[in-house]
Design an enzyme around this catalytic site. Structure first.
Site, PDB file in Angstrom:
ATOM      1  N   CYS A 116      20.183  51.632 -25.882  1.00  0.00           N
ATOM      2  CA  CYS A 116      19.990  50.967 -24.577  1.00  0.00           C
ATOM      3  C   CYS A 116      21.139  51.245 -23.608  1.00  0.00           C
ATOM      4  CB  CYS A 116      19.817  49.475 -24.769  1.00  0.00           C
ATOM      5  SG  CYS A 116      18.438  49.127 -25.869  1.00  0.00           S
ATOM      6  N   HIS A 256      20.679  45.683 -18.423  1.00  0.00           N
ATOM      7  CA  HIS A 256      19.657  46.180 -19.361  1.00  0.00           C
ATOM      8  C   HIS A 256      18.624  45.077 -19.573  1.00  0.00           C
ATOM      9  CE1 HIS A 256      17.650  47.785 -22.739  1.00  0.00           C
ATOM     10  NE2 HIS A 256      18.180  46.948 -23.610  1.00  0.00           N
ATOM     11  N   ASN A 286      11.286  46.123 -22.810  1.00  0.00           N
ATOM     12  CA  ASN A 286      12.526  46.867 -23.044  1.00  0.00           C
ATOM     13  C   ASN A 286      12.182  48.344 -23.267  1.00  0.00           C
ATOM     14  OD1 ASN A 286      14.894  47.960 -23.970  1.00  0.00           O
ATOM     15  ND2 ASN A 286      15.302  46.375 -25.500  1.00  0.00           N
TER      16      ASN A 286
HETATM   17  O1  UT7 Z   1      17.811  46.376 -26.503  1.00  0.00           O
HETATM   18  C1  UT7 Z   1      18.385  46.366 -27.769  1.00  0.00           C
HETATM   19  C2  UT7 Z   1      18.985  45.095 -27.980  1.00  0.00           C
HETATM   20  N1  UT7 Z   1      18.010  44.150 -28.458  1.00  0.00           N
HETATM   21  C3  UT7 Z   1      18.073  42.931 -28.002  1.00  0.00           C
HETATM   22  O2  UT7 Z   1      18.849  42.634 -27.148  1.00  0.00           O
HETATM   23  C4  UT7 Z   1      17.181  41.906 -28.646  1.00  0.00           C
HETATM   24  C5  UT7 Z   1      17.996  40.698 -28.944  1.00  0.00           C
HETATM   25  N2  UT7 Z   1      17.295  39.649 -29.674  1.00  0.00           N
HETATM   26  C6  UT7 Z   1      16.309  38.911 -29.077  1.00  0.00           C
HETATM   27  O3  UT7 Z   1      15.924  39.131 -27.971  1.00  0.00           O
HETATM   28  C7  UT7 Z   1      15.784  37.727 -29.871  1.00  0.00           C
HETATM   29  O4  UT7 Z   1      16.609  37.500 -30.987  1.00  0.00           O
HETATM   30  C8  UT7 Z   1      14.312  37.870 -30.317  1.00  0.00           C
HETATM   31  C9  UT7 Z   1      13.405  37.797 -29.116  1.00  0.00           C
HETATM   32  C10 UT7 Z   1      14.121  39.184 -31.062  1.00  0.00           C
HETATM   33  C11 UT7 Z   1      13.938  36.728 -31.254  1.00  0.00           C
HETATM   34  O5  UT7 Z   1      14.161  35.472 -30.596  1.00  0.00           O
HETATM   35  P1  UT7 Z   1      15.022  34.322 -31.295  1.00  0.00           P
HETATM   36  O6  UT7 Z   1      15.001  33.183 -30.386  1.00  0.00           O
HETATM   37  O7  UT7 Z   1      16.360  34.901 -31.667  1.00  0.00           O
HETATM   38  O8  UT7 Z   1      14.153  33.998 -32.541  1.00  0.00           O
HETATM   39  P2  UT7 Z   1      14.582  34.037 -34.100  1.00  0.00           P
HETATM   40  O9  UT7 Z   1      14.744  35.425 -34.576  1.00  0.00           O
HETATM   41  O10 UT7 Z   1      15.713  33.081 -34.308  1.00  0.00           O
HETATM   42  O11 UT7 Z   1      13.295  33.396 -34.762  1.00  0.00           O
HETATM   43  C12 UT7 Z   1      12.930  32.020 -34.531  1.00  0.00           C
HETATM   44  C13 UT7 Z   1      11.550  31.814 -35.096  1.00  0.00           C
HETATM   45  C14 UT7 Z   1      11.371  32.354 -36.510  1.00  0.00           C
HETATM   46  O12 UT7 Z   1      10.530  31.501 -37.230  1.00  0.00           O
HETATM   47  P3  UT7 Z   1      11.134  30.455 -38.293  1.00  0.00           P
HETATM   48  O13 UT7 Z   1      11.905  31.260 -39.285  1.00  0.00           O
HETATM   49  O14 UT7 Z   1      12.002  29.544 -37.488  1.00  0.00           O
HETATM   50  O15 UT7 Z   1       9.892  29.808 -38.847  1.00  0.00           O
HETATM   51  C15 UT7 Z   1      10.641  33.666 -36.276  1.00  0.00           C
HETATM   52  O16 UT7 Z   1       9.876  34.048 -37.389  1.00  0.00           O
HETATM   53  O17 UT7 Z   1      10.600  32.494 -34.290  1.00  0.00           O
HETATM   54  C16 UT7 Z   1       9.768  33.310 -35.113  1.00  0.00           C
HETATM   55  N3  UT7 Z   1       9.322  34.450 -34.356  1.00  0.00           N
HETATM   56  C17 UT7 Z   1       8.174  34.438 -33.643  1.00  0.00           C
HETATM   57  N4  UT7 Z   1       7.262  33.480 -33.429  1.00  0.00           N
HETATM   58  C18 UT7 Z   1       6.221  33.785 -32.646  1.00  0.00           C
HETATM   59  C19 UT7 Z   1       9.898  35.651 -34.237  1.00  0.00           C
HETATM   60  N5  UT7 Z   1       9.170  36.457 -33.446  1.00  0.00           N
HETATM   61  C20 UT7 Z   1       8.086  35.721 -33.068  1.00  0.00           C
HETATM   62  C21 UT7 Z   1       6.977  35.975 -32.252  1.00  0.00           C
HETATM   63  N6  UT7 Z   1       6.075  34.977 -32.077  1.00  0.00           N
HETATM   64  N7  UT7 Z   1       6.776  37.159 -31.649  1.00  0.00           N
END
Ligand code: UT7
Length: 332
Positions: A116, A256, A286
């Protein structure tokens, strides 16, 4: 002799037509429009669907658009840098394929892999060739077919990414415009949180790696999120302090586009209001290296000569950085 600065003198882009909506993704994995909008801020992303088309096809269209808009003949281009993590093939470089497809014959070209941060690392590289006086026209094309490395059965990654390409022309200027400074950083330890496990020399592709879906992007979202928020904001604040720029002096922050919450946190840390921030994550997601030049392309008509612009990126590697530039032209 007046100092030579490297100035962006035009922007071109290409986006595939197909729009992959949150509704469609919700039928593929267990997610919802509400979750994606709340946690990420993406409504739809473009996907290159045509059979046999690759990153270079989008890159070439973006370069053609750029050359046409700026009235540049392909023969005038001295160098082409392609920022990508989704090359057509492992070798040769996609930059060479794009140069071939756009009739750029008097140049040399190479790919730059900084995920990125690919566009800002490429801009820093182009700046050196322009400032030294060596080259007059450098094309940077950031192009990604992210859909080729995304597992559409993995809800933690598939809503995030989209396909697209954008290109800029970098030329010398002796006016008070162009790239003033940049700060770029890497931390290879971050590789553990965001990578593709197989298909490289560490773990060549095999029947088993494909079965285990190890040819797709792997991300530990939270770890990447935390590092992105702090690193992107820190480096953007650092470049502002170094050049004694206050938030009122900044016309535009171009962050970004990975997650709306990361964009907002970065702007907050810099004391910049949301109306000074370029945001198009909602419609493209993204697109990795292409997000920043796609923002410049989307907002081009609002840009004025002399505008202070801060670019900030964070990506796999980890790689991150910030560029301070003064916009070089008014769009008619
Ligand atoms: O460009 C390269 C750099 N990349 C980034 O900058 C991405 C950075 N990371 C993010 O943007 C976020 O971490 C994500 C969008 C990928 C995930 O969001 P989060 O708020 O960090 O969620 P999490 O990983 O802490 O997951 C929370 C919950 C989990 O469920 P449990 O374990 O609490 O039951 C996940 O399984 O949300 C769940 N989850 C979803 N639920 C519905 C993860 N993805 C999804 C989804 N829909 N698409």
């Amino acid at each position: 002799m007046a100092n030579i600065r490297a100035a962006i003198t035009g922007v071109g882009a290409y986006l595939p037509e197909y729009r992959l909506t949150n509704e469609e993704i919700s039928k593929m994995v267990d997610t919802s429009d509400e979750w994606i909008m709340q946690r990420i801020g993406i409504k739809e992303r473009r996907i290159l669907k045509e059979e046999g088309k690759a990153t270079s096809d989008m890159g070439a269209r973006a370069v053609e658009n750029l050359l046409e808009k700026t009235g540049t003949s392909p023969d005038e281009v001295d160098m082409l840098i392609c920022a990508t993590i989704t090359p057509d093939m492992n070798l040769p470089a996609t930059a060479n394929i794009i140069a071939h497809k756009t009739n750029i014959h008097n140049a040399w070209s190479f790919d730059l892999n900084a995920a990125c941060s690919g566009f800002i690392f490429s801009l820093s590289t182009a700046t050196q060739f322009i400032e030294s006086g060596r080259y007059k026209k450098v094309v940077i094309v950031a192009a990604e077919k992210m859909s080729s490395i995304i597992n559409y059965e993995d809800r933690t990654t598939c809503p995030l990414f989209g396909d697209g390409a954008a290109a800029v022309l970098v030329e010398p200027s002796t006016e008070d415009v162009g790239v003033i400074d940049y700060i770029n950083r890497v931390d290879g330890l971050g590789r553990h949180h965001l990578h593709i496990k197989a298909g490289g020399s560490l773990k060549p592709a095999s029947e088993e790696t494909v079965k285990n879906k190890e040819h797709y992007l792997y991300q530990e979202g939270q770890a990447v999120f935390k590092a992105a928020v702090s690193s992107m904001a820190d480096v953007a604040a650092e470049i502002m302090e170094k050049h004694n720029i206050s938030s009122e002096d900044v016309a535009w922050l171009v962050p970004h586009q990975a997650n709306m919450r990361i964009i907002e946190a970065t702007a907050r840390r810099m004391g910049i209001s949301k109306k000074q921030v370029m945001i198009n994550i909602r419609k493209y997601g993204n697109t990795t290296a292409a997000t920043i030049p796609l923002c410049l392309w989307d907002y081009e008509k609002q840009l004025k000569k002399g505008d202070n612009i801060i670019l900030a990126a964070f990506g796999a590697g980890f790689t991150w950085g910030s560029t301070y530039l003064k916009w070089a032209y008014d769009s008619e």
